[in-house]
Design an enzyme around this catalytic site. Structure first.
Site, PDB file in Angstrom:
ATOM      1  N   ASN A  35     -12.520  -6.220  39.522  1.00 53.57           N
ATOM      2  CA  ASN A  35     -12.114  -7.598  39.794  1.00 53.57           C
ATOM      3  C   ASN A  35     -10.596  -7.674  39.858  1.00 53.57           C
ATOM      4  O   ASN A  35      -9.884  -6.948  39.177  1.00 53.57           O
ATOM      5  CB  ASN A  35     -12.707  -8.572  38.770  1.00 53.57           C
ATOM      6  CG  ASN A  35     -12.332  -8.307  37.339  1.00 53.57           C
ATOM      7  OD1 ASN A  35     -12.327  -7.165  36.875  1.00 53.57           O
ATOM      8  ND2 ASN A  35     -12.048  -9.362  36.598  1.00 53.57           N
ATOM      9  N   GLU A  71     -17.850  -6.518  42.247  1.00 48.78           N
ATOM     10  CA  GLU A  71     -18.944  -6.152  43.140  1.00 48.78           C
ATOM     11  C   GLU A  71     -18.569  -6.387  44.594  1.00 48.78           C
ATOM     12  O   GLU A  71     -18.793  -5.520  45.451  1.00 48.78           O
ATOM     13  CB  GLU A  71     -20.201  -6.977  42.808  1.00 48.78           C
ATOM     14  CG  GLU A  71     -20.698  -6.782  41.398  1.00 48.78           C
ATOM     15  CD  GLU A  71     -20.146  -7.788  40.395  1.00 48.78           C
ATOM     16  OE1 GLU A  71     -20.855  -8.150  39.444  1.00 48.78           O
ATOM     17  OE2 GLU A  71     -18.965  -8.231  40.556  1.00 48.78           O
ATOM     18  N   CYS A 100     -14.405 -10.687  42.800  1.00 49.08           N
ATOM     19  CA  CYS A 100     -15.215  -9.989  41.807  1.00 49.08           C
ATOM     20  C   CYS A 100     -15.263  -8.490  42.124  1.00 49.08           C
ATOM     21  O   CYS A 100     -15.074  -8.071  43.266  1.00 49.08           O
ATOM     22  CB  CYS A 100     -16.632 -10.537  41.808  1.00 49.08           C
ATOM     23  SG  CYS A 100     -16.768 -12.282  41.388  1.00 49.08           S
ATOM     24  N   CYS A 153     -21.822 -12.692  44.493  1.00 49.15           N
ATOM     25  CA  CYS A 153     -22.001 -11.239  44.566  1.00 49.15           C
ATOM     26  C   CYS A 153     -23.454 -10.880  44.842  1.00 49.15           C
ATOM     27  O   CYS A 153     -23.747  -9.948  45.593  1.00 49.15           O
ATOM     28  CB  CYS A 153     -21.515 -10.581  43.282  1.00 49.15           C
ATOM     29  SG  CYS A 153     -19.726 -10.642  43.118  1.00 49.15           S
ATOM     30  N   CYS A 161     -22.444 -12.519  39.623  1.00 54.98           N
ATOM     31  CA  CYS A 161     -22.465 -13.954  39.925  1.00 54.98           C
ATOM     32  C   CYS A 161     -23.287 -14.183  41.193  1.00 54.98           C
ATOM     33  O   CYS A 161     -23.685 -13.237  41.884  1.00 54.98           O
ATOM     34  CB  CYS A 161     -21.040 -14.478  40.093  1.00 54.98           C
ATOM     35  SG  CYS A 161     -20.235 -13.963  41.628  1.00 54.98           S
ATOM     36  N   GLU A 203      -7.749 -10.788  39.900  1.00 54.73           N
ATOM     37  CA  GLU A 203      -7.533 -12.222  39.722  1.00 54.73           C
ATOM     38  C   GLU A 203      -6.226 -12.675  40.358  1.00 54.73           C
ATOM     39  O   GLU A 203      -5.298 -11.896  40.542  1.00 54.73           O
ATOM     40  CB  GLU A 203      -7.500 -12.570  38.232  1.00 54.73           C
ATOM     41  CG  GLU A 203      -8.817 -12.385  37.540  1.00 54.73           C
ATOM     42  CD  GLU A 203      -8.774 -12.786  36.079  1.00 54.73           C
ATOM     43  OE1 GLU A 203      -9.860 -12.843  35.484  1.00 54.73           O
ATOM     44  OE2 GLU A 203      -7.683 -13.026  35.518  1.00 54.73           O
TER      45      GLU A 203
END
Length: 130
Positions: A41, A54, A52, A88, A85, A43
Protein backbone atom coordinates in the site's frame (compact mmCIF):
# COMPACT_ATOMS: atom_id res chain seq x y z
CA UNK A 1 8.14 -19.04 5.79
CA UNK A 2 7.83 -22.02 3.55
CA UNK A 3 5.40 -20.54 1.03
CA UNK A 4 7.21 -18.14 -1.33
CA UNK A 5 3.98 -16.22 -1.98
CA UNK A 6 3.56 -15.43 1.73
CA UNK A 7 7.24 -14.51 1.96
CA UNK A 8 6.92 -12.12 -1.00
CA UNK A 9 3.84 -10.44 0.50
CA UNK A 10 5.58 -10.15 3.87
CA UNK A 11 8.62 -8.52 2.24
CA UNK A 12 6.41 -6.15 0.25
CA UNK A 13 4.64 -5.15 3.48
CA UNK A 14 7.97 -3.91 4.83
CA UNK A 15 8.15 -1.44 1.91
CA UNK A 16 4.64 -0.06 2.42
CA UNK A 17 4.34 3.72 2.63
CA UNK A 18 1.74 4.25 5.36
CA UNK A 19 2.73 7.37 7.33
CA UNK A 20 -0.89 8.35 8.05
CA UNK A 21 -2.70 5.12 8.93
CA UNK A 22 0.41 3.20 10.06
CA UNK A 23 -1.39 0.18 8.55
CA UNK A 24 1.20 -1.51 6.36
CA UNK A 25 -0.10 -4.11 3.94
CA UNK A 26 1.80 -6.39 1.61
CA UNK A 27 0.34 -8.44 -1.21
CA UNK A 28 1.68 -10.87 -3.76
CA UNK A 29 0.08 -12.51 -6.78
CA UNK A 30 1.18 -15.71 -8.44
CA UNK A 31 0.78 -15.70 -12.21
CA UNK A 32 -0.12 -18.85 -14.12
CA UNK A 33 3.55 -19.42 -15.00
CA UNK A 34 4.60 -19.20 -11.32
CA UNK A 35 5.95 -15.64 -11.45
CA UNK A 36 5.32 -13.80 -8.20
CA UNK A 37 4.33 -10.13 -8.38
CA UNK A 38 4.49 -8.15 -5.10
CA UNK A 39 2.74 -4.94 -4.12
CA UNK A 40 2.37 -2.73 -1.05
CA UNK A 41 0.00 0.00 0.00
CA UNK A 42 1.07 3.56 -0.77
CA UNK A 43 -0.71 6.38 1.07
CA UNK A 44 -1.18 10.02 0.19
CA UNK A 45 -2.18 12.92 2.42
CA UNK A 46 -5.06 13.18 -0.04
CA UNK A 47 -6.54 9.85 1.04
CA UNK A 48 -8.43 9.25 -2.19
CA UNK A 49 -5.10 8.91 -3.99
CA UNK A 50 -3.98 6.07 -1.73
CA UNK A 51 -3.61 2.65 -3.35
CA UNK A 52 -4.03 -0.69 -1.64
CA UNK A 53 -1.35 -3.37 -1.80
CA UNK A 54 -3.56 -5.75 -3.77
CA UNK A 55 -4.37 -3.22 -6.49
CA UNK A 56 -0.73 -2.12 -6.61
CA UNK A 57 0.29 -5.75 -7.26
CA UNK A 58 -2.41 -6.19 -9.92
CA UNK A 59 -1.37 -3.02 -11.76
CA UNK A 60 2.29 -4.02 -11.58
CA UNK A 61 1.42 -7.49 -12.87
CA UNK A 62 -0.55 -6.07 -15.78
CA UNK A 63 2.34 -3.74 -16.57
CA UNK A 64 4.62 -6.80 -16.65
CA UNK A 65 2.23 -8.56 -19.07
CA UNK A 66 0.23 -10.78 -16.70
CA UNK A 67 -3.55 -10.79 -16.90
CA UNK A 68 -4.45 -13.89 -14.90
CA UNK A 69 -3.35 -15.03 -11.46
CA UNK A 70 -3.82 -18.34 -9.67
CA UNK A 71 -2.98 -17.31 -6.10
CA UNK A 72 -3.15 -14.14 -4.04
CA UNK A 73 -1.67 -13.39 -0.64
CA UNK A 74 -2.32 -10.43 1.69
CA UNK A 75 -0.17 -9.90 4.81
CA UNK A 76 -0.92 -7.52 7.69
CA UNK A 77 0.29 -7.06 11.26
CA UNK A 78 -3.08 -7.71 12.88
CA UNK A 79 -4.45 -10.17 15.43
CA UNK A 80 -6.47 -11.90 12.70
CA UNK A 81 -5.56 -11.90 9.00
CA UNK A 82 -7.24 -9.05 7.14
CA UNK A 83 -9.23 -9.57 3.92
CA UNK A 84 -9.08 -7.24 0.90
CA UNK A 85 -11.37 -4.20 0.71
CA UNK A 86 -14.27 -4.16 -1.74
CA UNK A 87 -12.38 -2.30 -4.47
CA UNK A 88 -9.57 -4.84 -4.33
CA UNK A 89 -12.03 -7.73 -4.38
CA UNK A 90 -13.56 -6.31 -7.56
CA UNK A 91 -10.19 -6.07 -9.31
CA UNK A 92 -9.20 -9.52 -8.09
CA UNK A 93 -12.42 -10.78 -9.68
CA UNK A 94 -11.36 -9.21 -12.98
CA UNK A 95 -7.88 -10.82 -13.01
CA UNK A 96 -8.14 -13.85 -10.72
CA UNK A 97 -11.73 -15.09 -10.31
CA UNK A 98 -10.63 -18.67 -9.60
CA UNK A 99 -7.61 -17.79 -7.45
CA UNK A 100 -6.88 -19.10 -4.00
CA UNK A 101 -6.55 -16.23 -1.51
CA UNK A 102 -4.17 -16.54 1.44
CA UNK A 103 -4.75 -14.03 4.23
CA UNK A 104 -1.83 -14.02 6.65
CA UNK A 105 -0.54 -12.05 9.59
CA UNK A 106 2.94 -11.69 11.07
CA UNK A 107 2.11 -14.24 13.78
CA UNK A 108 1.92 -16.94 11.11
CA UNK A 109 -1.86 -17.35 10.98
CA UNK A 110 -3.19 -18.12 7.51
CA UNK A 111 -6.81 -18.22 6.39
CA UNK A 112 -7.68 -19.51 2.92
CA UNK A 113 -10.53 -18.42 0.66
CA UNK A 114 -11.17 -18.20 -3.03
CA UNK A 115 -11.86 -14.94 -4.81
CA UNK A 116 -15.34 -16.31 -5.59
CA UNK A 117 -16.00 -16.72 -1.87
CA UNK A 118 -14.89 -13.15 -1.16
CA UNK A 119 -17.10 -11.54 -3.82
CA UNK A 120 -20.24 -13.54 -4.51
CA UNK A 121 -22.46 -12.17 -7.25
CA UNK A 122 -19.57 -10.14 -8.66
CA UNK A 123 -20.05 -7.50 -11.36
CA UNK A 124 -18.07 -8.10 -14.53
CA UNK A 125 -18.12 -7.81 -18.30
CA UNK A 126 -21.14 -10.10 -18.58
CA UNK A 127 -23.32 -7.33 -17.18
CA UNK A 128 -21.87 -5.00 -19.84
CA UNK A 129 -22.80 -7.39 -22.62
CA UNK A 130 -19.23 -8.64 -23.00
Amino acid sequence: MSDPLIAAATNARERAFAPYSKFQVGAALEALDGTIVPGCNVESASYGLTICAERNAIFRGVTDGYHCFKRVCVVTDTDKPTPPCGACRQLLWEFAPDAEVLLANLKGDVIRYTVRELIPGAFDGKQLGG
